[in-house]
Enzyme design. Structure first.
Site, PDB file in Angstrom:
ATOM      1  N   TYR A  23      16.716  43.128  48.048  1.00 38.27           N
ATOM      2  CA  TYR A  23      16.921  43.893  47.319  1.00 38.27           C
ATOM      3  C   TYR A  23      17.008  44.994  45.923  1.00 38.27           C
ATOM      4  CZ  TYR A  23      12.953  42.340  50.209  1.00 38.27           C
ATOM      5  OH  TYR A  23      12.176  41.242  51.391  1.00 38.27           O
ATOM      6  N   HIS A  81       2.250  36.692  50.812  1.00 36.07           N
ATOM      7  CA  HIS A  81       2.474  35.796  51.948  1.00 36.07           C
ATOM      8  C   HIS A  81       1.026  35.125  52.751  1.00 36.07           C
ATOM      9  CE1 HIS A  81       6.141  36.144  50.340  1.00 36.07           C
ATOM     10  NE2 HIS A  81       6.011  37.055  50.610  1.00 36.07           N
ATOM     11  N   HIS A 101       9.081  39.542  42.235  1.00 39.86           N
ATOM     12  CA  HIS A 101       9.433  39.813  43.448  1.00 39.86           C
ATOM     13  C   HIS A 101      11.165  40.466  43.274  1.00 39.86           C
ATOM     14  CE1 HIS A 101       5.762  39.063  45.932  1.00 39.86           C
ATOM     15  NE2 HIS A 101       5.662  37.881  44.605  1.00 39.86           N
ATOM     16  N   MET A 102      11.327  41.276  44.196  1.00 39.67           N
ATOM     17  CA  MET A 102      12.569  41.711  43.588  1.00 39.67           C
ATOM     18  C   MET A 102      13.609  40.455  44.062  1.00 39.67           C
ATOM     19  SD  MET A 102      13.164  44.695  42.272  1.00 39.67           S
ATOM     20  CE  MET A 102      14.678  46.095  43.335  1.00 39.67           C
ATOM     21  N   SER A 103      12.900  40.090  45.348  1.00 39.53           N
ATOM     22  CA  SER A 103      13.995  39.299  46.179  1.00 39.53           C
ATOM     23  C   SER A 103      13.504  37.690  45.332  1.00 39.53           C
ATOM     24  CB  SER A 103      13.607  38.981  47.071  1.00 39.53           C
ATOM     25  OG  SER A 103      12.848  38.529  47.691  1.00 39.53           O
ATOM     26  N   ARG A 112       8.021  33.068  53.256  1.00 38.25           N
ATOM     27  CA  ARG A 112       8.419  34.265  52.655  1.00 38.25           C
ATOM     28  C   ARG A 112       7.587  32.875  51.235  1.00 38.25           C
ATOM     29  NH1 ARG A 112       9.895  38.896  53.870  1.00 38.25           N
ATOM     30  NH2 ARG A 112      11.031  39.139  54.982  1.00 38.25           N
TER      31      ARG A 112
END
Length: 151
Positions: A23, A81, A101-103, A112
């Protein structure tokens, strides 16, 4: 002036304190500040909202039907999710919705890698940290501009 609503879901108020590998180190306040600044440069008003209560996020999405919101950028966190309630709320909208999404969720744990929101949003940007949000805002503004020029 067009209005873009940025929605942050569960645990995202903990940015800056969560796993920096996934993150980054930006706080939610820093992310919101960057979004407001970019929005001003793009000629849109950016409003942000974060909650750890799923029902509150559903209610905020419902409110977007009548409050002048022109587009939404959403990072629903873990709700991405499994929250069919959020999916159903977003499906009601007739405005652009960009998931961010950051990741890089597709490169993470198997649970995920699936977004239940994906079928009802305009597109998804993930894996670029803070830039995911900024690219998501740019995408939302681009979709608004496209809709204005459509016959």
């Amino acid at each position: 002036m067009k209005k873009v609503l940025v929605l942050h879901g569960v645990n995202l108020n903990m940015f800056g304190r969560r796993n920096a590998r996934h993150y980054g180190t930006c706080t939610l306040a820093e992310i919101d500040r960057a979004l407001v600044e970019l929005g001003a440069a793009l000629g849109v008003h950016v409003e942000t909202f974060q909650t750890n209560q799923e029902g509150d996020l559903v209610e905020r999405i419902h409110a977007a039907l009548d409050d002048g919101t022109d587009a939404i950028v959403i990072n629903a966190g873990a709700w991405t999710h499994y929250s069919y309630a959020l999916r159903d709320a977003l499906e009601i909208l007739s405005i652009p919705v960009v998931e961010v999404h950051m990741s890089h969720i597709e490169a993470r744990e198997p649970f995920r890698q699936q977004s239940v929101l994906a079928p009802v949003v305009s597109g998804c940007i993930s894996g670029f940290g803070l830039q995911s949000y900024l690219l998501g805002l740019r995408a939302a503004v681009s979709l608004l501009a496209r809709d204005e020029t459509a016959p």
